[in-house]
Design a protein around this motif. Structure first.
Motif, PDB file in Angstrom:
ATOM      1  N   LEU A 125       0.862   6.525  29.524  1.00  0.00           N
ATOM      2  CA  LEU A 125       0.889   6.220  27.884  1.00  0.00           C
ATOM      3  C   LEU A 125      -1.267   6.022  28.398  1.00  0.00           C
ATOM      4  N   LEU A 126      -1.224   6.988  27.054  1.00  0.00           N
ATOM      5  CA  LEU A 126      -2.238   7.083  26.360  1.00  0.00           C
ATOM      6  C   LEU A 126      -2.646   5.994  24.808  1.00  0.00           C
ATOM      7  N   GLY A 127      -3.998   5.554  25.525  1.00  0.00           N
ATOM      8  CA  GLY A 127      -4.065   4.003  24.643  1.00  0.00           C
ATOM      9  C   GLY A 127      -5.558   4.495  23.734  1.00  0.00           C
ATOM     10  N   TYR A 128      -5.993   4.188  22.419  1.00  0.00           N
ATOM     11  CA  TYR A 128      -6.728   4.490  21.872  1.00  0.00           C
ATOM     12  C   TYR A 128      -6.877   3.798  20.134  1.00  0.00           C
ATOM     13  N   PRO A 129      -8.147   3.669  19.732  1.00  0.00           N
ATOM     14  CA  PRO A 129      -8.231   3.201  18.606  1.00  0.00           C
ATOM     15  C   PRO A 129      -7.795   3.936  17.700  1.00  0.00           C
ATOM     16  N   ILE A 130      -8.135   3.617  16.305  1.00  0.00           N
ATOM     17  CA  ILE A 130      -8.355   5.032  14.837  1.00  0.00           C
ATOM     18  C   ILE A 130      -9.206   4.876  14.368  1.00  0.00           C
ATOM     19  N   TRP A 131      -9.942   5.846  14.268  1.00  0.00           N
ATOM     20  CA  TRP A 131     -11.339   5.846  13.532  1.00  0.00           C
ATOM     21  C   TRP A 131     -11.361   7.125  12.789  1.00  0.00           C
ATOM     22  N   TRP A 132     -11.585   6.932  12.055  1.00  0.00           N
ATOM     23  CA  TRP A 132     -11.384   8.056  10.132  1.00  0.00           C
ATOM     24  C   TRP A 132     -10.489   8.755  10.690  1.00  0.00           C
ATOM     25  N   GLY A 133      -8.720   7.910  10.895  1.00  0.00           N
ATOM     26  CA  GLY A 133      -7.993   8.606  10.679  1.00  0.00           C
ATOM     27  C   GLY A 133      -7.105   9.365  12.126  1.00  0.00           C
ATOM     28  N   GLN A 134      -8.201   9.570  13.447  1.00  0.00           N
ATOM     29  CA  GLN A 134      -8.310  10.123  13.903  1.00  0.00           C
ATOM     30  C   GLN A 134      -8.612   9.656  15.623  1.00  0.00           C
ATOM     31  N   VAL A 153       3.393  11.721  28.547  1.00  0.00           N
ATOM     32  CA  VAL A 153       2.578  11.469  27.594  1.00  0.00           C
ATOM     33  C   VAL A 153       3.184  10.654  25.907  1.00  0.00           C
ATOM     34  N   VAL A 154       2.672   9.701  25.733  1.00  0.00           N
ATOM     35  CA  VAL A 154       3.707   8.609  25.024  1.00  0.00           C
ATOM     36  C   VAL A 154       1.987   8.640  25.077  1.00  0.00           C
ATOM     37  N   PRO A 155       1.504   8.717  23.510  1.00  0.00           N
ATOM     38  CA  PRO A 155       0.073   7.727  22.725  1.00  0.00           C
ATOM     39  C   PRO A 155       0.865   6.881  22.235  1.00  0.00           C
ATOM     40  N   PHE A 156      -0.044   5.494  22.122  1.00  0.00           N
ATOM     41  CA  PHE A 156      -0.307   4.207  21.142  1.00  0.00           C
ATOM     42  C   PHE A 156      -1.864   4.737  21.169  1.00  0.00           C
ATOM     43  N   CYS A 157      -1.873   4.057  20.010  1.00  0.00           N
ATOM     44  CA  CYS A 157      -3.046   3.361  19.191  1.00  0.00           C
ATOM     45  C   CYS A 157      -3.052   1.726  18.261  1.00  0.00           C
ATOM     46  N   GLY A 165       0.268   8.407  13.384  1.00  0.00           N
ATOM     47  CA  GLY A 165       0.730  10.249  12.881  1.00  0.00           C
ATOM     48  C   GLY A 165      -0.138  11.461  13.596  1.00  0.00           C
ATOM     49  N   SER A 166      -0.813  11.618  12.782  1.00  0.00           N
ATOM     50  CA  SER A 166      -1.817  12.654  12.171  1.00  0.00           C
ATOM     51  C   SER A 166      -2.641  12.963  13.596  1.00  0.00           C
ATOM     52  N   SER A 167      -2.956  11.383  14.197  1.00  0.00           N
ATOM     53  CA  SER A 167      -3.557  11.391  15.493  1.00  0.00           C
ATOM     54  C   SER A 167      -3.045  11.563  16.481  1.00  0.00           C
ATOM     55  N   ALA A 168      -1.815  11.514  17.168  1.00  0.00           N
ATOM     56  CA  ALA A 168      -0.874  12.455  17.675  1.00  0.00           C
ATOM     57  C   ALA A 168      -0.425  13.913  17.364  1.00  0.00           C
ATOM     58  N   ARG A 185       3.105   5.275  18.869  1.00  0.00           N
ATOM     59  CA  ARG A 185       3.040   3.793  17.605  1.00  0.00           C
ATOM     60  C   ARG A 185       1.896   3.237  17.426  1.00  0.00           C
ATOM     61  N   ARG A 186       1.233   2.608  16.348  1.00  0.00           N
ATOM     62  CA  ARG A 186       0.759   2.182  15.751  1.00  0.00           C
ATOM     63  C   ARG A 186       0.950   0.241  16.365  1.00  0.00           C
ATOM     64  N   PHE A 187      -0.093  -0.007  16.735  1.00  0.00           N
ATOM     65  CA  PHE A 187       0.123  -1.734  16.460  1.00  0.00           C
ATOM     66  C   PHE A 187      -0.985  -2.289  16.525  1.00  0.00           C
ATOM     67  N   ALA A 188      -1.018  -3.441  15.602  1.00  0.00           N
ATOM     68  CA  ALA A 188      -2.047  -4.153  14.451  1.00  0.00           C
ATOM     69  C   ALA A 188      -3.116  -4.695  15.702  1.00  0.00           C
ATOM     70  N   GLY A 189      -3.752  -5.262  15.839  1.00  0.00           N
ATOM     71  CA  GLY A 189      -4.845  -6.535  16.794  1.00  0.00           C
ATOM     72  C   GLY A 189      -4.120  -7.474  16.861  1.00  0.00           C
TER      73      GLY A 189
END
Length: 211
Positions: A125-134, A153-157, A165-168, A185-189
């Motif tokens: 599982l790969l987690g990261y924030p979104i910076w400039w849409g990526q 591999v499962v991304p989440f941001c 979408g575009s980051s994945a 999937r995208r998650f809010a803080g």
């Protein structure tokens, strides 16, 4: 004689009673719980799962820990060799470190420590924030540093509004051939543990390998 016989009989009776009341383990009290079988049958869950994440402000780290806890997974932080400062993350400054990196698709910030034993994991599982849409470029560094062939591999941001979408789409090709890439999937803080656990619990992850 009668008195002696009576005393002998009494002593023997007391000894028998003491023997019946003694623990079968020789007097040692064993309060440890009994061993139970592992949870679930073979094939119900992944064999080994890693939650790898990059987090500059702590939001993604919190959710990564939730995911690892819910799955019983290992946790690995993608730490930059040179940590990001508040000035580095000044999105309104075109000259800030993050702005410069995100403006260069070939940028690959160095990672402080290599993840040992990556070959032993079935799912990442790969987690990261979104910076400039990526995804931050350091996530690209991570993906290009290992062989993900045969892994899932499962991304989440985490982001305030941008979807995953575009980051994945940007990250998927960096894993190389033979990777199983699941929709992320995208998650809010501030997302709760319960919400994170529900999401990871519903993922269609591969079954545990037969031993």
């Amino acid at each position: 004689m009668k008195r002696s016989s009576f005393l002998l009989t009494l002593v023997l009776a007391l000894c028998c009673l003491a023997g019946c009341g003694a623990p079968a383990n020789g007097g040692r009290s064993d309060s440890s719980p009994s061993q139970s079988a592992p949870t679930g049958e073979s094939g119900e869950r992944p064999q080994r799962v890693l939650v790898a994440y990059f987090s500059a402000t702590g939001n993604t780290e919190t959710l990564a820990r939730y995911a690892a806890q819910a799955l019983g997974a290992d946790l690995y932080e993608i730490e930059p060799e040179i940590p990001y400062t508040a000035d580095d993350l000044n999105y309104s400054d075109d000259g800030s470190r993050a702005s410069v990196e995100m403006g260069d698709a070939s940028a690959r910030p160095a990672i402080a420590a290599r993840m040992e034993g990556m070959e032993g994991y079935d799912v990442v599982l790969l987690g990261y924030p979104i910076w400039w849409g990526q995804a931050p470029r350091i996530v690209s560094t991570f993906l290009e540093s290992y062989d993900f062939g045969g892994k899932t591999v499962v991304p989440f941001c985490t982001s305030g509004s941008s979807d995953i979408g575009s980051s994945a789409e940007q990250l998927h090709p960096l894993c190389g051939e033979g990777v199983i890439w699941l929709t992320g999937r995208r998650f809010a803080g501030g997302t709760s543990y319960e919400e994170m656990a529900q999401w990871v619990g519903g993922l269609e992850l591969p079954p545990r390998a037969e031993q």
